[in-house]
Design a protein around this motif. Structure first.
Motif, short mmCIF file in Angstrom:
data_model
loop_
_atom_site.label_atom_id
_atom_site.label_comp_id
_atom_site.label_asym_id
_atom_site.label_seq_id
_atom_site.Cartn_x
_atom_site.Cartn_y
_atom_site.Cartn_z
N GLY A 72 26.20 63.40 44.51
CA GLY A 72 24.84 62.91 44.75
C GLY A 72 23.90 63.19 43.61
O GLY A 72 22.77 62.72 43.60
N ARG A 73 24.37 64.00 42.63
CA ARG A 73 23.50 64.33 41.51
C ARG A 73 23.62 63.25 40.42
O ARG A 73 24.72 62.76 40.15
CB ARG A 73 23.91 65.69 40.94
CG ARG A 73 22.80 66.33 40.18
CD ARG A 73 22.98 67.79 39.91
NE ARG A 73 24.31 68.16 39.51
CZ ARG A 73 24.97 69.20 40.01
NH1 ARG A 73 24.43 69.93 40.95
NH2 ARG A 73 26.17 69.49 39.58
N ALA A 74 22.49 62.91 39.82
CA ALA A 74 22.51 61.89 38.76
C ALA A 74 23.04 62.50 37.47
O ALA A 74 22.67 63.62 37.11
CB ALA A 74 21.11 61.34 38.55
N ARG A 75 23.93 61.75 36.83
CA ARG A 75 24.47 62.22 35.55
C ARG A 75 24.45 61.06 34.57
O ARG A 75 24.55 59.90 34.96
CB ARG A 75 25.90 62.72 35.71
CG ARG A 75 26.01 64.00 36.50
CD ARG A 75 27.44 64.44 36.55
NE ARG A 75 27.59 65.72 37.20
CZ ARG A 75 28.31 65.90 38.30
NH1 ARG A 75 28.91 64.88 38.88
NH2 ARG A 75 28.43 67.10 38.82
N LYS A 76 24.38 61.42 33.29
CA LYS A 76 24.35 60.38 32.26
C LYS A 76 25.79 60.10 31.82
O LYS A 76 26.40 60.94 31.15
CB LYS A 76 23.49 60.84 31.07
CG LYS A 76 23.15 59.73 30.11
CD LYS A 76 22.23 60.27 29.03
CE LYS A 76 21.87 59.21 28.02
NZ LYS A 76 21.04 59.75 26.94
N TYR A 77 26.30 58.97 32.21
CA TYR A 77 27.68 58.60 31.89
C TYR A 77 27.71 57.80 30.59
O TYR A 77 26.89 56.90 30.39
CB TYR A 77 28.29 57.76 33.01
CG TYR A 77 28.74 58.58 34.20
CD1 TYR A 77 27.83 58.97 35.18
CD2 TYR A 77 30.07 58.97 34.33
CE1 TYR A 77 28.25 59.72 36.27
CE2 TYR A 77 30.49 59.72 35.41
CZ TYR A 77 29.58 60.09 36.38
OH TYR A 77 29.98 60.85 37.44
#
Lengths: 111, 217
Positions: A72-77
């Protein structure tokens, strides 16, 4: 095994391209994956990955997008652009060529 | 022992040292670094290890700053100009070489009748390739010499195009051998232009960044 860190100079970019050629990853995941696959040989200073990622993004080799992970955590892919895929292929060929040449020299010297 | 405040201090320092001008880019960098430290865990030991293992914030900040340096419009123009000049010179040379004929009597050389048309087509091809490179359109950017099947397809495609144009223009069919040999010249121009684009990119990246070597492992 103890090793001279000089050997790894310049390999961060190659590692990142090779890993991202398989799938999109975020910075921390790239570090973890490189360590896991190299059996802890590549213990990168984690901070060095981000300048390399940003540099490659600026060079048009990578594109980045924020996505929610499973937790659920936003990550920079980061993922490879077509230009990045070509670069990954070129670097892989160069690396294999260097590696084969080194094996030939070291093998000959050893044998 | 370390806590979230130490992480925040480290992130502040990296962002500050980066000297990134754009506020949006600074905010995104901060968010990415916060996301990184959120991944390492929440215990004090984990945070301390992560901070220690992250590297020198000053060095990382400077490297991030370098990565965010923008090439000005003049640099981009210079790069495009270099590519266009090199590719055009090569195209002129190749087309001249292949269309040069000995005049009757053997006293002088002259270019063949189709020279200007061939040159115009080559110029158009170069412009398409440069635009495709800038837009990163894969099908035009691949190194043809590394993909023999693709190279053969391009050769046949260009030859077909040439035959069609010729037929439309003069209602006659050019000899297939002639169309193929003329297309082979354009294939060479194609491969050389892509190689020139790749090398110019590398050259400009080396010359116009203050820290050209890859980050240390």
């Amino acid at each position: 095994m103890d090793y001279d860190r000089e050997f790894l100079t310049g390999t961060v970019g190659v590692l990142i391209l090779a890993l991202l050629n398989e799938r999109a990853m975020y910075g921390y995941e790239i570090v973890q994956e490189a360590e896991r696959r190299s059996a802890q040989l590549f213990l990168m200073k984690e901070g060095t990955v981000y300048p390399a990622l940003h540099q490659m993004e600026r060079a048009g080799l990578l594109r980045a997008a924020w996505r929610d992970s499973e937790s659920g955590r936003a990550r920079k892919y980061y993922s490879l652009t077509p230009k990045g895929r070509r670069q990954a292929e070129s670097k892989r060929r160069q690396w294999e060529s260097i590696s084969a040449a080194m094996r030939a020299i070291l093998g000959a010297a050893h044998g | 022992m370390a806590d979230r405040n130490d992480v925040a201090t480290l992130i502040d320092r990296i962002v500050r040292e980066s000297k990134i001008v754009d506020a949006g880019e600074r905010a995104e960098l901060r968010r990415e670094l916060e996301s990184h430290f959120a991944d390492v865990g929440s215990t004090e030991d984990a945070l301390r290890a992560a901070i220690e293992h992250f590297g020198d914030p000053e060095v990382i900040g400077v490297e991030l700053g370098d990565a965010h340096q923008r090439n000005g419009p003049l640099t981009r123009l210079l790069r495009l100009g270099t590519v266009l000049a090199a590719s055009s010179c090569l195209a002129i040379l190749l087309q001249l070489t292949t269309t040069l004929r000995v005049r009757e009597g053997g006293a002088a050389f002259a270019v063949g009748a189709g020279f200007i048309r061939s040159l115009a087509f080559s110029a158009m091809l170069i412009l398409v390739l440069v635009a495709a490179w800038e837009l990163d359109i894969e099908v035009f950017c691949a190194r043809l010499e590394r993909h023999p099947v693709r190279m053969a397809s391009v050769l046949v495609g260009l030859a077909t195009l040439m035959v069609v144009f010729h037929a439309l223009e003069s209602s006659t069919m050019p000899p297939p051998g002639l169309a193929l040999s003329a297309s082979a010249v354009d294939v060479v121009i194609w491969t050389c232009t892509v190689a020139i684009l790749a090398r110019t990119d590398r050259l400009f990246a080396r010359v116009f960044t203050s820290r050209p070597s890859p980050p240390r492992a």
